[in-house]
Design a protein around this motif. Structure first.
Motif, PDB file in Angstrom:
ATOM      1  N   ILE A 133       0.833  -1.204   0.000  1.00 57.52           N
ATOM      2  CA  ILE A 133       0.000   0.000   0.000  1.00 57.52           C
ATOM      3  C   ILE A 133       0.864   1.249   0.000  1.00 57.52           C
ATOM      4  CG2 ILE A 133      -1.654   1.351   1.355  1.00 57.52           C
ATOM      5  CD1 ILE A 133      -2.917  -1.257   2.196  1.00 57.52           C
ATOM      6  N   HIS A 134       0.638   2.094  -0.988  1.00 62.01           N
ATOM      7  CA  HIS A 134       1.338   3.382  -1.060  1.00 62.01           C
ATOM      8  C   HIS A 134       0.747   4.290   0.010  1.00 62.01           C
ATOM      9  CE1 HIS A 134       2.983   7.095  -2.869  1.00 62.01           C
ATOM     10  NE2 HIS A 134       3.835   6.278  -3.447  1.00 62.01           N
ATOM     11  N   LYS A 135       1.609   4.923   0.801  1.00 61.42           N
ATOM     12  CA  LYS A 135       1.102   5.748   1.889  1.00 61.42           C
ATOM     13  C   LYS A 135       1.943   6.982   2.133  1.00 61.42           C
ATOM     14  CE  LYS A 135       1.455   1.663   4.673  1.00 61.42           C
ATOM     15  NZ  LYS A 135       2.329   0.836   3.884  1.00 61.42           N
ATOM     16  N   PHE A 136       1.262   8.015   2.663  1.00 63.24           N
ATOM     17  CA  PHE A 136       1.883   9.258   3.122  1.00 63.24           C
ATOM     18  C   PHE A 136       2.533  10.048   1.987  1.00 63.24           C
ATOM     19  CE2 PHE A 136       2.319   6.253   6.888  1.00 63.24           C
ATOM     20  CZ  PHE A 136       1.083   6.606   7.393  1.00 63.24           C
ATOM     21  N   GLY A 137       1.904   9.982   0.802  1.00 61.12           N
ATOM     22  CA  GLY A 137       2.302  10.834  -0.320  1.00 61.12           C
ATOM     23  C   GLY A 137       1.386  12.052  -0.399  1.00 61.12           C
ATOM     24  N   ARG A 138       1.160  12.539  -1.619  1.00 59.17           N
ATOM     25  CA  ARG A 138       0.224  13.649  -1.833  1.00 59.17           C
ATOM     26  C   ARG A 138      -1.155  13.087  -2.170  1.00 59.17           C
ATOM     27  NH1 ARG A 138       3.781  17.981  -5.455  1.00 59.17           N
ATOM     28  NH2 ARG A 138       5.471  18.241  -3.926  1.00 59.17           N
ATOM     29  N   ASN A 139      -2.171  13.934  -2.025  1.00 62.29           N
ATOM     30  CA  ASN A 139      -3.522  13.436  -2.266  1.00 62.29           C
ATOM     31  C   ASN A 139      -3.971  13.675  -3.710  1.00 62.29           C
ATOM     32  OD1 ASN A 139      -3.571  16.236  -1.097  1.00 62.29           O
ATOM     33  ND2 ASN A 139      -5.693  16.137  -1.774  1.00 62.29           N
ATOM     34  N   ASP A 140      -4.706  12.694  -4.226  1.00 61.83           N
ATOM     35  CA  ASP A 140      -5.307  12.792  -5.555  1.00 61.83           C
ATOM     36  C   ASP A 140      -6.598  11.974  -5.524  1.00 61.83           C
ATOM     37  OD1 ASP A 140      -5.818  13.228  -8.225  1.00 61.83           O
ATOM     38  OD2 ASP A 140      -4.312  11.812  -8.951  1.00 61.83           O
ATOM     39  N   GLU A 141      -7.739  12.667  -5.429  1.00 60.75           N
ATOM     40  CA  GLU A 141      -9.006  12.001  -5.153  1.00 60.75           C
ATOM     41  C   GLU A 141      -9.663  11.293  -6.342  1.00 60.75           C
ATOM     42  OE1 GLU A 141      -8.000  14.621  -1.958  1.00 60.75           O
ATOM     43  OE2 GLU A 141      -8.291  15.143  -4.089  1.00 60.75           O
ATOM     44  N   PRO A 142      -9.677  11.874  -7.556  1.00 59.79           N
ATOM     45  CA  PRO A 142     -10.458  11.254  -8.636  1.00 59.79           C
ATOM     46  C   PRO A 142     -10.153   9.785  -8.919  1.00 59.79           C
ATOM     47  CG  PRO A 142      -9.947  13.499  -9.227  1.00 59.79           C
ATOM     48  CD  PRO A 142      -9.185  13.211  -7.960  1.00 59.79           C
ATOM     49  N   PRO A 143      -8.890   9.327  -8.950  1.00 57.51           N
ATOM     50  CA  PRO A 143      -8.674   7.912  -9.266  1.00 57.51           C
ATOM     51  C   PRO A 143      -9.382   6.952  -8.317  1.00 57.51           C
ATOM     52  CG  PRO A 143      -6.623   9.125  -9.516  1.00 57.51           C
ATOM     53  CD  PRO A 143      -7.593  10.067  -8.887  1.00 57.51           C
ATOM     54  N   VAL A 144      -9.345   7.237  -7.015  1.00 59.43           N
ATOM     55  CA  VAL A 144     -10.015   6.341  -6.081  1.00 59.43           C
ATOM     56  C   VAL A 144     -11.530   6.463  -6.229  1.00 59.43           C
ATOM     57  CG1 VAL A 144     -10.083   7.914  -4.062  1.00 59.43           C
ATOM     58  CG2 VAL A 144      -9.994   5.433  -3.732  1.00 59.43           C
ATOM     59  N   MET A 145     -12.030   7.647  -6.551  1.00 64.94           N
ATOM     60  CA  MET A 145     -13.465   7.815  -6.752  1.00 64.94           C
ATOM     61  C   MET A 145     -13.943   6.987  -7.938  1.00 64.94           C
ATOM     62  SD  MET A 145     -13.847  11.909  -5.971  1.00 64.94           S
ATOM     63  CE  MET A 145     -15.645  11.934  -6.046  1.00 64.94           C
ATOM     64  N   TYR A 146     -13.164   6.966  -9.002  1.00 64.84           N
ATOM     65  CA  TYR A 146     -13.543   6.155 -10.160  1.00 64.84           C
ATOM     66  C   TYR A 146     -13.507   4.665  -9.829  1.00 64.84           C
ATOM     67  CZ  TYR A 146     -13.579  10.214 -13.254  1.00 64.84           C
ATOM     68  OH  TYR A 146     -13.889  11.408 -13.855  1.00 64.84           O
ATOM     69  N   ASP A 147     -12.594   4.259  -8.947  1.00 65.02           N
ATOM     70  CA  ASP A 147     -12.564   2.849  -8.560  1.00 65.02           C
ATOM     71  C   ASP A 147     -13.782   2.491  -7.717  1.00 65.02           C
ATOM     72  OD1 ASP A 147     -10.966   0.353  -8.731  1.00 65.02           O
ATOM     73  OD2 ASP A 147     -11.040   0.505  -6.544  1.00 65.02           O
ATOM     74  N   VAL A 148     -14.201   3.405  -6.853  1.00 63.59           N
ATOM     75  CA  VAL A 148     -15.432   3.202  -6.087  1.00 63.59           C
ATOM     76  C   VAL A 148     -16.615   3.030  -7.048  1.00 63.59           C
ATOM     77  CG1 VAL A 148     -17.083   4.313  -4.523  1.00 63.59           C
ATOM     78  CG2 VAL A 148     -14.630   4.421  -4.025  1.00 63.59           C
ATOM     79  N   MET A 149     -16.704   3.908  -8.030  1.00 62.48           N
ATOM     80  CA  MET A 149     -17.783   3.820  -9.011  1.00 62.48           C
ATOM     81  C   MET A 149     -17.706   2.514  -9.792  1.00 62.48           C
ATOM     82  SD  MET A 149     -17.503   7.811 -10.178  1.00 62.48           S
ATOM     83  CE  MET A 149     -18.467   7.651 -11.682  1.00 62.48           C
ATOM     84  N   ASN A 150     -16.501   2.117 -10.140  1.00 62.34           N
ATOM     85  CA  ASN A 150     -16.327   0.884 -10.897  1.00 62.34           C
ATOM     86  C   ASN A 150     -16.827  -0.329 -10.108  1.00 62.34           C
ATOM     87  OD1 ASN A 150     -15.239  -0.341 -13.368  1.00 62.34           O
ATOM     88  ND2 ASN A 150     -13.786  -1.329 -11.994  1.00 62.34           N
TER      89      ASN A 150
END
Length: 229
Positions: free
Chosen positions: A100-117
């Protein structure tokens, strides 16, 4: 009575107050794991958030399962959590995981698209998805595209801001244009540990009943497959 049972009881009381008793929904939790969240993972706050949202999931769905994602500039879909395996979940599945990649910068859309998927393509259902999205500031303006594109779908986004950072993007959700229906809400708590379970659930579920009503009216949800409102 165990702490998870107490939280479930409190969640049930709030659902009854909001006239959500009988509503069936799938519940997902998206956790910011950018660098500024490090202390909240280390001090147990995020583990407590998982437990508190799991109590809501147990009231909305018979299987009591909570789907979990974490994200920074990458994202990971984690094993779902239940009452059988929630203890030490954050340490076991997140902090101690090398994948798990952790403690970097935030980028919300990719995870939102995975939720939708997951909810719209991989595992479509007649039941709505209620997504609790934890963010500690600096949310990307590009969330507009996934929010708008999911506005005619059975997904409701409940954003929760924690800490003292800039939440301008999330604060302007209510005026976001181009949506079929208003499918997102936001509230901010400086210290999520400092509010009671009842206060948290009351705020989490503040707009969900209104969304359900409008989603039924506009056929995003089918009236005959939802009950309790």
């Amino acid at each position: 009575m165990s702490s998870i049972n107490l939280m479930k009881k409190t969640a049930g009381i709030v659902l009854e107050k909001k006239k959500l008793t009988g509503v069936v929904a799938r519940v997902g939790l998206v956790l910011d794991i950018s660098g500024s969240m490090r202390s909240l993972y280390k001090n147990g706050t995020v583990q407590k958030v998982v437990e508190r949202i799991l109590a809501v999931a147990s009231q909305f769905d018979d299987d009591g399962m909570l789907d979990v994602w974490v994200y920074d500039n990458e994202f990971s879909r984690l094993p779902s959590v239940t009452e059988r395996d929630f203890e030490n979940y954050v340490n076991l599945q997140i902090l101690n995981s090398d994948t798990i990649h952790k403690f970097g910068r935030n980028d919300e859309p990719p995870v939102m698209y995975d939720v939708m998927n997951k909810y719209l393509k991989e595992d479509p259902s007649k039941d709505p998805a209620f997504i609790v999205f934890i963010n500690d500031g600096g949310c990307k303006r590009t969330i507009k595209k996934p929010v708008v594109s999911s506005s005619d779908k059975p997904i409701f986004w409940q954003f929760v801001g924690v800490g003292n950072s800039n939440f301008e993007v999330l604060e302007n959700l209510d005026t976001m244009e181009g949506r079929f229906i208003d499918n997102a809400n936001f509230f901010h708590v400086q210290d999520i540990d400092a509010i009671t379970d009842e206060q948290l659930y009351d705020r989490l579920l503040n707009e969900f009943p209104d969304w359900i009503r409008e989603a039924k009216e506009k056929r995003v949800l089918l009236e005959e497959i939802q009950s309790g409102t």
